[in-house]
Design a protein around this motif. Structure first.
Motif, short mmCIF file in Angstrom:
data_model
loop_
_atom_site.label_atom_id
_atom_site.label_comp_id
_atom_site.label_asym_id
_atom_site.label_seq_id
_atom_site.Cartn_x
_atom_site.Cartn_y
_atom_site.Cartn_z
N HIS A 173 0.76 -1.33 -0.18
CA HIS A 173 0.16 0.13 -0.24
C HIS A 173 0.77 1.43 -0.08
O HIS A 173 0.41 2.32 -0.72
CB HIS A 173 -0.73 0.02 1.36
CG HIS A 173 -1.73 1.33 1.34
ND1 HIS A 173 -2.92 1.54 0.52
CD2 HIS A 173 -1.71 2.26 2.25
CE1 HIS A 173 -3.37 2.70 0.73
NE2 HIS A 173 -2.67 3.09 2.02
N ARG A 174 2.01 1.15 0.77
CA ARG A 174 2.95 2.27 0.81
C ARG A 174 4.02 2.27 -0.20
O ARG A 174 5.05 2.89 -0.36
CB ARG A 174 3.72 2.43 2.05
CG ARG A 174 2.81 2.79 3.14
CD ARG A 174 3.55 2.77 4.69
NE ARG A 174 3.61 1.38 5.19
CZ ARG A 174 4.80 0.66 5.27
NH1 ARG A 174 5.81 1.51 4.92
NH2 ARG A 174 4.95 -0.38 5.77
N ASP A 175 3.70 1.61 -1.56
CA ASP A 175 4.49 1.51 -2.59
C ASP A 175 5.82 0.96 -2.42
O ASP A 175 7.17 1.35 -2.82
CB ASP A 175 4.77 2.93 -3.35
CG ASP A 175 5.31 2.77 -4.65
OD1 ASP A 175 4.79 1.71 -5.29
OD2 ASP A 175 5.94 3.62 -5.32
N SER A 176 5.65 -0.28 -1.57
CA SER A 176 6.96 -1.32 -1.29
C SER A 176 8.19 -0.62 -0.84
O SER A 176 9.12 -0.43 -1.36
CB SER A 176 7.25 -1.98 -2.54
OG SER A 176 5.97 -2.77 -3.05
N PRO A 177 8.16 0.35 0.10
CA PRO A 177 9.38 0.80 0.75
C PRO A 177 10.18 -0.05 1.26
O PRO A 177 9.91 -1.25 1.83
CB PRO A 177 8.85 1.99 1.67
CG PRO A 177 7.56 1.20 2.22
CD PRO A 177 6.77 0.37 1.21
N GLU A 178 11.68 0.61 1.79
CA GLU A 178 12.54 -0.34 2.40
C GLU A 178 12.15 -0.27 4.15
O GLU A 178 12.69 0.50 4.63
CB GLU A 178 13.83 0.31 2.28
CG GLU A 178 14.23 0.15 0.62
CD GLU A 178 14.48 -1.18 0.38
OE1 GLU A 178 15.20 -1.77 1.04
OE2 GLU A 178 13.98 -1.63 -0.71
N ASP A 179 11.38 -1.21 4.60
CA ASP A 179 10.96 -0.81 5.97
C ASP A 179 12.11 -1.76 6.64
O ASP A 179 12.71 -2.56 6.43
CB ASP A 179 9.57 -1.88 6.07
CG ASP A 179 8.24 -1.15 5.72
OD1 ASP A 179 8.42 0.06 5.34
OD2 ASP A 179 7.31 -1.67 5.74
N TRP A 180 12.25 -1.13 8.00
CA TRP A 180 13.32 -1.43 8.86
C TRP A 180 12.87 -2.10 9.91
O TRP A 180 11.52 -2.11 10.42
CB TRP A 180 14.06 0.01 9.50
CG TRP A 180 14.72 0.80 8.61
CD1 TRP A 180 14.71 0.78 7.27
CD2 TRP A 180 15.74 1.59 9.11
NE1 TRP A 180 15.49 1.75 6.63
CE2 TRP A 180 16.43 2.46 7.82
CE3 TRP A 180 16.31 2.19 10.30
CZ2 TRP A 180 17.32 3.22 7.83
CZ3 TRP A 180 17.33 3.02 10.07
CH2 TRP A 180 17.85 3.77 9.15
N LEU A 181 13.76 -3.13 10.52
CA LEU A 181 13.31 -3.85 11.62
C LEU A 181 14.58 -3.81 12.62
O LEU A 181 15.58 -3.79 12.21
CB LEU A 181 13.08 -5.43 11.05
CG LEU A 181 12.78 -6.30 12.41
CD1 LEU A 181 11.38 -5.94 12.88
CD2 LEU A 181 12.82 -7.82 12.03
#
Length: 361
Positions: A173-181
């Motif tokens: 939904h957020r245009d496949s961002p680089e999500d951090w963990l």
């Protein structure tokens, strides 16, 4: 001759407890009489533990003492002369002084006790070369670095749950961002405030609507409140998620699979098991040049200077770009094999032979 273990408390989901249970599983394959003895019966996983009051070491038996905090029983256990000290790490007291003076005092007592215990033990085991250096600083040379038994394979083999679908839908939904963990206790030595600063700068530099998820229990409620306020001040609170209640392996695996990069700003780690968990589940890693982190990460991730949000944000951006991302993932897969439980077992059996003369198949 039987090898037993002692840990003050055998908790269900912590690094020391996971290590002791995996070691016992392997010891039981050759000797069904091996036990894990515990001091704190009320909080311990009694499916795998026996109260220490029932312990009786026979001549030739060896006790592996997992040391990570102060225990009033330690001197009497090591005085028996049949004990190996398995050192996991003690976080320096200065990280806690401003938040919880009692915890700072407890850390100081634990380190002072460690300095005495290394001279009572027949030898020492260490989870990292960083920890081994500390033990040698206290005057002992009978030290073997064996690593840490962990559950990388358990996480990797867990079936995804419906949580993963929800996380991926948010990602798309957020245009496949680089999500951090980040995975680990919310505690000052892990410097989550630096992580938040780095993440805010990353969003500003890239324009991506990325999110940051922090999975871990807070050591103190005021520290968690401070982190939440920091996220508000940086105007990223809508994309920062604190999961503080503890997660089962299946749910934790979902978060690893849903993220795109694992980032740690930790300033003190005795080993850094989540770094290898991330590699095992296909995440590139960015971490700070501190304590045992470089020896754990090796060439399989970016190592950046401490307290440097620009370096961290830049490394995170580079780690997400092909073909470097694929190269890091391949290196990570190879790196994990150096620390998997079979490799640790090989080093453990060699150390037992060297320090005690016991041959374990």
């Amino acid at each position: 001759m039987t090898i037993h273990q002692f840990v003050p408390v055998l908790l269900p989901h912590d690094a020391v407890g996971n290590c002791a249970r995996e070691l016992q599983r392997r010891l039981l394959l050759t000797d069904p009489n091996s036990h894990i003895y515990v001091e704190d019966v009320r909080r311990s996983d009694l499916d795998h533990a026996t109260p220490v009051k029932e312990m009786h070491l026979r001549s030739g038996d060896v006790l592996i003492y997992h040391y990570a905090n102060f225990s009033a029983l330690a001197p009497s256990l090591l005085a028996q002369g049949q004990t190996l000290l398995y050192y996991h790490n003690i976080t320096p007291e200065q990280y806690f002084t401003a938040w919880d003076p009692d915890t700072a005092i407890a850390q100081r007592r634990a380190r002072q006790q460690l300095e005495r215990l290394v001279h009572q033990a027949m030898g020492c085991l260490s989870v990292s070369a960083f920890n081994a250096t500390e033990l040698r600083h206290y005057g002992t040379e009978a030290v073997a670095t064996v690593g840490l038994f962990a559950h990388y394979d358990d996480l990797k083999n867990e079936e995804p749950t419906e949580r993963l679908g929800r996380l991926l839908r948010s990602w798309e939904h957020r245009d496949s961002p680089e999500d951090w963990l980040f995975v680990g206790r919310l505690v000052p030595n892990k410097a989550q405030e630096d992580l938040l600063s780095s993440f805010a700068l990353y969003r500003e530099l890239t324009g991506e609507d990325s999110s940051l998820t922090l999975v871990g229990r807070p050591f103190h409620p005021d520290y968690l409140l401070g982190l939440r306020q920091r996220a508000i001040d940086l105007r990223i609170s809508h994309r920062v998620h604190f999961l503080t209640g503890g997660l089962r392996a299946r749910s934790l695996g979902d978060h690893y699979r849903a993220a795109r990069i694992f980032v740690s700003a930790s300033l003190h780690e005795g080993f850094g098991a989540p770094l290898l968990e991330a590699m095992s589940l296909g995440l590139p890693v960015v971490a700070v040049d501190s304590s045992a982190v470089p020896e754990t990460v090796g060439d399989a991730g970016f190592i950046v200077p401490p307290h440097d949000p620009l370096a961290t944000a830049t490394a995170a951006k580079l780690a997400g770009e092909e073909p470097l991302r694929r190269e890091l993932l391949d290196r990570g897969a190879r790196r994990v094999k150096r620390f998997d439980n079979d490799a640790v077992w090989g080093r453990m059996t060699a150390a037992l032979r060297e320090l005690t003369g016991i041959e374990v198949a």
